[in-house]
Design an enzyme around this catalytic site. Structure first.
Site: not given
Length: 379
Positions: A125, A127, A240, A266, A336, A364-366
Site C-alpha cells: 500500500m 509508496e 488491522e 540483580r 533503563q 498508522g503512526t501514533s
C-alpha cells in the site's frame, strides 16, 4: 480478569506451552531466526499450521477454526509474549480479512485456505510519497488487453520477501490525492514484472521495496470492485489495528516479565534492586498500564465480534495507540532498569526495544491515530 471460556483458556495454555517448548530459550530462537536477523521461522510456522492454529479466525469451510477476533487476539498476544518468530502471520491474517470480505469464491479458497495451511500474504500500500497520506498513492494499474498492467513502486511492504501472494492497492483512475479510483489486486509474489528488494532496518529483514514494471495481471486479479479500494481498505481497519495492538500487548507483557525477573535477582547495595521504592513503583505503574491495555484490546475485539461489519474508527485507533505506546514505554523502562544489560544483545530487552519503537510508526503512526480519535469527537 477476562471472561474467557474453558475452551479459550485451554487454547491459550496450549499455545503458551508450545512457545516455551519450541522457542523458550535464546538459543532456540537464534537457531530459528538466523541469529535474530529474521523475524519469521518457516520451520516453526509449519508446526503451527499442522496444529491448525494459523486458521484460528479462518472460516471452517476454508480449513480454519472459525474463531473471532477475541480468539485471534489471544493467539497473537500469547505468541508475542512467547517470542515465537512468526512475523509472517500478522500480514497474512490482515490480508485474509480483505479476501474474506471482498474476494471471489476462488480467491477466498486460495488465500483463506492457504493462510490456514501456512501460506504467507503481504500487502502493498505505502509508496515513497504516500505513507500516512494513502490517497496520494500513484502506482497505476492500466486496463489493457482484457487485464491490467501495473507500473510503479511500493515500499515498507512487510513480509513480501516471504510471501506467496501480495495484496496490491493501485490506482485505476483519478489522480494522486483522491480517495476514489483505487483498486485491490491479487498478485503472485513471483509475477513477471515484479521485483522485491529488501530494506535494511534495525529489526533485520522485515520490510521491502516492490518495483512493478509492466506487470501484467488478468482481469480476475481484481479483489472486490474496481475503483472501490479505499472503501474496502477502510472496512479492514478494525482487524488491522486490533492485530497490531494484540501483538504489542504480548510484547509489552514479555518485556515486563523479563525485567521483573531481572530486578528480583540483580543485587546492589546488599539487596535486590527491585526492593528499592523507585523501581517498585515504576513496575506498579507499568503493570497497571499493561492491564488497562489488555482490557481495551479485548473489549474492542468483543465489539468487533458482536458486529463484524461495523467500522469502529475511534475504538480501533485508541487500541492501536494505547497498545503501541504502552509497549514502547515498558520496553524503554525495562532497558533503563536493567542498565547496561538491557542494552546488550545477550538479553532480549534490546530486541524488544527495537520492535516496540517501530510499532508506533507502522500501521498508522501514533500521531495519525490521535488525529482520527480527535475527529470522531468533531474536532
Amino acid at each position: 480478569m477476562l471472561d474467557l471460556t474453558d475452551e479459550q483458556r485451554a487454547f491459550v495454555s496450549a499455545v503458551a506451552d508450545f512457545c516455551r517448548r519450541e522457542a523458550g530459550t535464546r538459543q532456540q530462537r537464534d537457531a530459528l531466526t538466523n541469529g535474530g536477523r529474521e523475524a519469521h521461522s518457516p520451520e516453526l510456522y509449519r508446526k503451527l499450521a499442522d496444529l491448525g492454529w494459523l486458521g484460528v479466525s479462518i472460516p471452517e469451510e476454508h480449513g480454519g477454526a472459525g474463531g473471532g477476533m477475541v480468539d485471534t487476539c489471544l493467539f497473537l498476544e500469547t505468541t508475542a509474549r512467547g517470542l515465537a518468530p512468526i512475523g509472517g502471520f500478522t500480514t497474512s491474517i490482515i490480508v485474509a480479512g480483505a479476501y474474506e470480505r471482498f474476494g471471489s469464491p476462488e480467491q477466498r479458497k486460495t488465500v483463506l485456505g492457504g493462510v490456514a495451511a501456512g501460506r504467507i500474504e503481504s500487502i502493498a500500500m505505502s509508496e515513497p510519497e504516500a505513507g500516512s497520506d494513502v490517497a496520494s498513492l500513484a502506482c497505476r494499474a492500466e486496463a489493457r488487453d482484457g487485464g491490467f498492467v501495473i507500473n510503479g513502486q511500493k515500499t515498507w511492504c512487510s513480509n513480501a520477501h516471504l510471501a506467496d501472494g501480495i495484496l496490491l492497492v493501485a490506482r485505476t483512475s483519478g489522480a494522486p490525492g483522491e480517495h476514489a479510483g483505487m483498486t485491490m489486486f491479487q498478485v503472485p509474489a513471483d509475477a513477471p514484472g515484479l521485483r522485491i528488494s529488501g530494506i535494511d532496518t534495525m529489526g533485520g529483514r522485515e520490510v521491502n521495496d516492490l518495483y512493478f514494471t509492466d506487470c501484467l495481471l488478468p482481469a480476475d486479479a481484481v479483489v472486490g470492485t474496481v475503483d472501490q479500494g479505499w472503501k474496502q481498505l477502510m472496512a479492514g481497519l478494525n482487524v488491522e489495528r486490533l492485530i497490531l495492538a494484540a501483538v504489542m500487548l504480548g510484547t509489552a507483557q514479555r518485556a515486563f516479565d523479563d525485567v521483573l525477573g531481572y530486578i528480583k535477582q540483580r543485587r546492589q547495595f546488599g539487596r535486590p534492586i527491585g526492593s528499592f521504592q523507585v523501581l517498585r513503583h515504576r513496575m506498579a505503574d507499568l503493570a497497571t498500564e499493561i492491564e488497562c491495555t489488555r482490557l481495551l484490546v479485548y473489549r474492542t475485539a468483543e465489539l468487533v465480534d458482536r458486529d463484524p461489519g461495523t467500522v469502529l474508527p475511534r475504538e480501533t485507533s485508541m487500541v492501536k495507540l494505547k497498545a503501541t505506546e504502552t509497549a514502547r514505554r515498558v520496553a524503554l523502562d525495562g532497558m533503563q532498569m536493567m542498565g547496561g544489560y538491557g542494552y546488550a544483545t545477550e538479553y532480549d530487552m534490546e530486541r524488544l526495544v527495537r520492535s516496540t519503537i517501530v510499532s508506533t510508526v507502522y500501521g498508522g503512526t501514533s500521531e495519525i491515530q490521535r488525529e482520527i480519535i480527535g475527529k470522531t469527537y468533531g474536532l
